[in-house]
Design a protein around this motif. Structure first.
Motif, PDB file in Angstrom:
ATOM      1  N   LEU A  87      97.883  42.898   0.053  1.00 35.96           N
ATOM      2  CA  LEU A  87      97.174  41.684   0.468  1.00 35.96           C
ATOM      3  C   LEU A  87      97.538  40.547  -0.486  1.00 35.96           C
ATOM      4  N   SER A  88      98.774  40.097  -0.404  1.00 36.86           N
ATOM      5  CA  SER A  88      99.314  39.169  -1.394  1.00 36.86           C
ATOM      6  C   SER A  88      98.800  37.735  -1.265  1.00 36.86           C
ATOM      7  N   ASN A  89      98.160  37.396  -0.150  1.00 40.28           N
ATOM      8  CA  ASN A  89      97.640  36.038   0.038  1.00 40.28           C
ATOM      9  C   ASN A  89      96.128  35.991   0.221  1.00 40.28           C
ATOM     10  N   ILE A  90      95.472  37.083  -0.058  1.00 39.81           N
ATOM     11  CA  ILE A  90      94.028  37.183   0.218  1.00 39.81           C
ATOM     12  C   ILE A  90      93.222  36.240  -0.680  1.00 39.81           C
ATOM     13  N   LYS A  91      92.269  35.545  -0.068  1.00 44.64           N
ATOM     14  CA  LYS A  91      91.398  34.618  -0.802  1.00 44.64           C
ATOM     15  C   LYS A  91      89.942  35.076  -0.786  1.00 44.64           C
ATOM     16  N   GLU A  92      89.543  35.789   0.278  1.00 43.21           N
ATOM     17  CA  GLU A  92      88.142  36.204   0.405  1.00 43.21           C
ATOM     18  C   GLU A  92      88.044  37.624   0.938  1.00 43.21           C
ATOM     19  N   ILE A  93      87.206  38.419   0.275  1.00 42.26           N
ATOM     20  CA  ILE A  93      86.862  39.757   0.749  1.00 42.26           C
ATOM     21  C   ILE A  93      85.347  39.877   0.736  1.00 42.26           C
ATOM     22  N   ASP A  94      84.800  40.289   1.863  1.00 45.66           N
ATOM     23  CA  ASP A  94      83.356  40.520   1.972  1.00 45.66           C
ATOM     24  C   ASP A  94      83.124  41.989   2.296  1.00 45.66           C
ATOM     25  N   MET A  95      82.567  42.714   1.329  1.00 44.73           N
ATOM     26  CA  MET A  95      82.213  44.122   1.511  1.00 44.73           C
ATOM     27  C   MET A  95      80.704  44.316   1.385  1.00 44.73           C
ATOM     28  N   SER A  96      79.959  43.241   1.547  1.00 43.08           N
ATOM     29  CA  SER A  96      78.515  43.330   1.366  1.00 43.08           C
ATOM     30  C   SER A  96      77.866  44.214   2.426  1.00 43.08           C
ATOM     31  N   MET A  97      76.688  44.673   2.113  1.00 47.93           N
ATOM     32  CA  MET A  97      75.865  45.479   3.031  1.00 47.93           C
ATOM     33  C   MET A  97      76.541  46.791   3.428  1.00 47.93           C
ATOM     34  N   ASN A  98      77.131  47.462   2.467  1.00 46.55           N
ATOM     35  CA  ASN A  98      77.736  48.769   2.708  1.00 46.55           C
ATOM     36  C   ASN A  98      76.878  49.888   2.107  1.00 46.55           C
ATOM     37  N   GLN A  99      75.574  49.739   2.199  1.00 44.32           N
ATOM     38  CA  GLN A  99      74.616  50.789   1.840  1.00 44.32           C
ATOM     39  C   GLN A  99      74.723  51.268   0.388  1.00 44.32           C
ATOM     40  N   GLN A 100      75.149  50.387  -0.507  1.00 48.40           N
ATOM     41  CA  GLN A 100      75.270  50.722  -1.931  1.00 48.40           C
ATOM     42  C   GLN A 100      76.033  52.023  -2.131  1.00 48.40           C
ATOM     43  N   SER A 101      77.198  52.115  -1.497  1.00 41.69           N
ATOM     44  CA  SER A 101      77.989  53.344  -1.527  1.00 41.69           C
ATOM     45  C   SER A 101      79.387  53.174  -2.098  1.00 41.69           C
ATOM     46  N   ILE A 102      79.706  52.000  -2.625  1.00 43.05           N
ATOM     47  CA  ILE A 102      81.036  51.746  -3.180  1.00 43.05           C
ATOM     48  C   ILE A 102      80.940  51.750  -4.700  1.00 43.05           C
ATOM     49  N   SER A 103      81.799  52.508  -5.338  1.00 48.25           N
ATOM     50  CA  SER A 103      81.850  52.466  -6.801  1.00 48.25           C
ATOM     51  C   SER A 103      83.184  51.858  -7.216  1.00 48.25           C
ATOM     52  N   LEU A 104      83.156  51.151  -8.322  1.00 46.77           N
ATOM     53  CA  LEU A 104      84.331  50.437  -8.805  1.00 46.77           C
ATOM     54  C   LEU A 104      84.951  51.131 -10.002  1.00 46.77           C
ATOM     55  N   THR A 105      86.234  50.891 -10.196  1.00 44.92           N
ATOM     56  CA  THR A 105      86.950  51.325 -11.391  1.00 44.92           C
ATOM     57  C   THR A 105      87.520  50.074 -12.038  1.00 44.92           C
ATOM     58  N   ASN A 106      88.125  50.221 -13.200  1.00 47.87           N
ATOM     59  CA  ASN A 106      88.698  49.041 -13.849  1.00 47.87           C
ATOM     60  C   ASN A 106      89.968  48.554 -13.152  1.00 47.87           C
ATOM     61  N   THR A 107      90.446  49.276 -12.129  1.00 46.01           N
ATOM     62  CA  THR A 107      91.631  48.841 -11.374  1.00 46.01           C
ATOM     63  C   THR A 107      91.301  48.496  -9.920  1.00 46.01           C
ATOM     64  N   SER A 108      90.042  48.409  -9.564  1.00 46.39           N
ATOM     65  CA  SER A 108      89.636  48.187  -8.171  1.00 46.39           C
ATOM     66  C   SER A 108      90.285  46.967  -7.531  1.00 46.39           C
TER      67      SER A 108
END
Length: 149
Positions: free
Chosen positions: A70-91
């Motif tokens: 996604l080399s030109n991405i400006k906006e990502i919305d992942m809200s309201m995903n039931q608090q089920s996403i965990s992040l890493t330092n490379t996310s």
């Protein structure tokens, strides 16, 4: 958006037919029942600037390879995903062009990560991590994000 297509996992083949669509800039996958993003899930959509993934059931650890391509991405919305996403330092290592990131009511676990998962996002102006049950935040979580409003 808001469709029950049976799309559960987005892979690098899901949108491969759209690879030659230079005009496609926004992809709205809101409330599609998605529960997993495979590595390079959107790699054929290099012109995409907006990716909407809210109100799904994405339940996974984001390692960074999911957003590769996604080399030109400006906006990502992942809200309201039931608090089920965990992040890493490379996310978000593969999306340094990102300016808006919405993760409200989407995260689980901790944000006490070194380095911060947001470190690669030097162009970020909006970060929404509201309504998450996060117990620990790293003191340097937002270090280097000089454009945040």
């Amino acid at each position: 958006s808001w469709s029950s297509t049976g799309l559960k996992t987005v892979t690098n083949k899901t949108f491969a037919a759209l690879q030659e669509s230079p005009l496609l800039q926004t992809l709205n996958l809101t409330a599609m029942g998605i529960n997993k993003l495979a590595p390079r899930a959107f790699s054929s959509l290099g012109n995409l600037t907006t990716l909407l993934l809210s109100y799904n059931f994405i339940s996974q650890q984001l390692n960074g390879d999911e957003l590769e391509g996604l080399s030109n991405i400006k906006e990502i919305d992942m809200s309201m995903n039931q608090q089920s996403i965990s992040l890493t330092n490379t996310s978000f290592i593969n999306v340094p062009t990102l300016r808006i990131l919405k993760l409200g009511r989407a995260l689980k676990g901790t944000l006490d990560l070194k380095p911060s998962p947001f470190t690669p996002l030097v162009n970020l102006t909006i970060l929404d991590i509201s309504n998450n049950n996060i117990a620990n935040l790293n003191a340097g979580l937002l270090t280097g994000l000089h454009h945040l409003k």
